[in-house]
Design a protein around this motif. Structure first.
Motif, mmCIF file in Angstrom:
data_model
loop_
_atom_site.group_PDB
_atom_site.id
_atom_site.type_symbol
_atom_site.label_atom_id
_atom_site.label_comp_id
_atom_site.label_asym_id
_atom_site.label_seq_id
_atom_site.Cartn_x
_atom_site.Cartn_y
_atom_site.Cartn_z
ATOM 1 N N GLY A 150 -39.437 7.982 31.692
ATOM 2 C CA GLY A 150 -40.270 8.608 30.658
ATOM 3 C C GLY A 150 -41.049 7.569 29.857
ATOM 4 N N SER A 151 -40.384 6.462 29.519
ATOM 5 C CA SER A 151 -41.066 5.378 28.801
ATOM 6 C C SER A 151 -42.192 4.795 29.644
ATOM 7 C CB SER A 151 -40.078 4.275 28.439
ATOM 8 O OG SER A 151 -39.041 4.774 27.655
ATOM 9 N N ALA A 152 -41.932 4.621 30.925
ATOM 10 C CA ALA A 152 -42.971 4.092 31.814
ATOM 11 C C ALA A 152 -44.145 5.056 31.900
ATOM 12 C CB ALA A 152 -42.398 3.839 33.202
ATOM 13 N N THR A 153 -43.859 6.353 31.953
ATOM 14 C CA THR A 153 -44.931 7.346 32.017
ATOM 15 C C THR A 153 -45.771 7.314 30.741
ATOM 16 O OG1 THR A 153 -43.527 8.720 33.405
ATOM 17 C CG2 THR A 153 -45.424 9.783 32.377
ATOM 18 N N ILE A 154 -45.104 7.238 29.595
ATOM 19 C CA ILE A 154 -45.839 7.175 28.317
ATOM 20 C C ILE A 154 -46.697 5.928 28.268
ATOM 21 C CG2 ILE A 154 -45.524 6.825 25.832
ATOM 22 C CD1 ILE A 154 -43.134 8.752 26.027
ATOM 23 N N LEU A 155 -46.136 4.788 28.712
ATOM 24 C CA LEU A 155 -46.905 3.543 28.684
ATOM 25 C C LEU A 155 -48.078 3.566 29.666
ATOM 26 C CD1 LEU A 155 -44.070 0.909 28.289
ATOM 27 C CD2 LEU A 155 -45.861 1.434 26.640
ATOM 28 N N LEU A 156 -47.953 4.343 30.744
ATOM 29 C CA LEU A 156 -49.064 4.450 31.691
ATOM 30 C C LEU A 156 -50.159 5.376 31.171
ATOM 31 C CD1 LEU A 156 -47.236 4.603 35.116
ATOM 32 C CD2 LEU A 156 -48.747 2.808 34.300
ATOM 33 N N LEU A 157 -49.767 6.446 30.484
ATOM 34 C CA LEU A 157 -50.749 7.441 30.039
ATOM 35 C C LEU A 157 -51.394 7.102 28.694
ATOM 36 C CD1 LEU A 157 -48.856 10.696 31.073
ATOM 37 C CD2 LEU A 157 -50.670 9.507 32.311
ATOM 38 N N VAL A 158 -50.618 6.564 27.780
ATOM 39 C CA VAL A 158 -51.130 6.239 26.447
ATOM 40 C C VAL A 158 -51.444 4.751 26.407
ATOM 41 C CG1 VAL A 158 -50.573 6.247 23.981
ATOM 42 C CG2 VAL A 158 -49.697 8.065 25.448
ATOM 43 N N PRO A 159 -52.606 4.362 25.894
ATOM 44 C CA PRO A 159 -52.923 2.928 25.816
ATOM 45 C C PRO A 159 -51.864 2.160 25.023
ATOM 46 C CG PRO A 159 -54.878 4.227 25.382
ATOM 47 C CD PRO A 159 -53.725 5.186 25.449
ATOM 48 N N TYR B 196 -51.875 1.821 21.138
ATOM 49 C CA TYR B 196 -51.417 2.969 20.356
ATOM 50 C C TYR B 196 -49.893 3.050 20.332
ATOM 51 C CZ TYR B 196 -56.276 4.409 20.609
ATOM 52 O OH TYR B 196 -57.639 4.448 20.525
ATOM 53 N N VAL B 197 -49.262 2.752 21.450
ATOM 54 C CA VAL B 197 -47.800 2.757 21.492
ATOM 55 C C VAL B 197 -47.256 1.666 20.573
ATOM 56 C CG1 VAL B 197 -45.791 2.380 22.986
ATOM 57 C CG2 VAL B 197 -47.732 3.702 23.833
ATOM 58 N N LEU B 198 -47.853 0.476 20.624
ATOM 59 C CA LEU B 198 -47.431 -0.615 19.748
ATOM 60 C C LEU B 198 -47.654 -0.249 18.291
ATOM 61 C CD1 LEU B 198 -46.347 -3.517 19.615
ATOM 62 C CD2 LEU B 198 -48.724 -4.289 19.675
ATOM 63 N N GLY B 199 -48.781 0.372 17.982
ATOM 64 C CA GLY B 199 -49.039 0.817 16.610
ATOM 65 C C GLY B 199 -48.000 1.828 16.138
ATOM 66 N N PHE B 200 -47.625 2.755 17.006
ATOM 67 C CA PHE B 200 -46.599 3.741 16.651
ATOM 68 C C PHE B 200 -45.248 3.074 16.399
ATOM 69 C CE2 PHE B 200 -43.177 6.618 17.907
ATOM 70 C CZ PHE B 200 -43.374 7.625 16.968
#
Length: 193
Positions: A110-119, A122-126
């Motif tokens: 799931g983490s890999a999918t989120i990192l692939l779909l969301v730039p 943005y993930v680092l900012g969150f």
């Protein structure tokens, strides 16, 4: 050296760097699920994942206590906690607890999918926003509950079973082994003279 650089070079030139971490997570997750499946089918054998430790030789404990009692105790506690942590991680990866392995593998995928779909920015900012707002009044209880949940979940994971082999000193050798060693020693001394 130049060949290794050429293999890594396209990652930077084609801007594939944001995909390296998610791909690594996916490979680890799929590998864990593969090991779980092979273990359930019985293809890995009984000794797969077994840890064996040789016991230490007997020593004068009074000298140890006098010399470094507190330092040894601290180091021992630290190493014991580290060993338990490593054995728990080993249990998770090698599917010692299939349910926990499945959960961890799904979280990794799931983490890999989120990192692939969301730039990634943005993930680092969150993540940074979460770290800085975790101690605010309206989020403190939720963060504490989440951390408590993770600690309880971690405590339920058993460490991998360890087999301790007792220390074998010279006294435990058989009569034949001692005789063989004495014969070799006597042959050496006879050859020298």
């Amino acid at each position: 050296m130049r060949i290794q650089f050429l293999n890594i070079g396209p990652i930077f030139r084609i801007n594939l760097l944001p995909y390296v971490f998610p791909t690594t997570l996916m490979i680890v997750g799929f590998g864990m699920l593969l090991l779980k499946g092979l273990k359930e089918q019985g293809r890995l054998g009984r000794s797969f994942g077994k840890v064996t430790i040789r016991d230490q030789p007997p020593s004068n404990t009074i000298q140890k206590i006098i010399a470094v009692k507190e330092a040894m105790h601290d180091v021992e506690n630290y190493l014991q906690n580290l060993n338990v942590t490593l054995l728990k991680i080993r249990t998770i990866i090698l599917s010692g607890q299939p349910q926990v392995t499945t959960e961890v593998a799904l979280v990794l995928l799931g983490s890999a999918t989120i990192l692939l779909l969301v730039p990634f920015k943005y993930v680092l900012g969150f993540v940074i926003l979460d770290l800085f707002t975790r101690e605010l009044d309206f989020r403190r209880e939720m963060a504490m509950r989440f951390i408590r949940f993770l600690k309880e979940r971690w405590d339920t994971v058993p460490a991998a079973p360890v087999a301790v082999i007792p220390y074998e000193s010279d006294d435990s050798w058989s009569v034949d082994q001692r005789k063989e060693i004495n014969d070799k020693k006597s042959e050496r001394t006879q050859k020298q003279y």
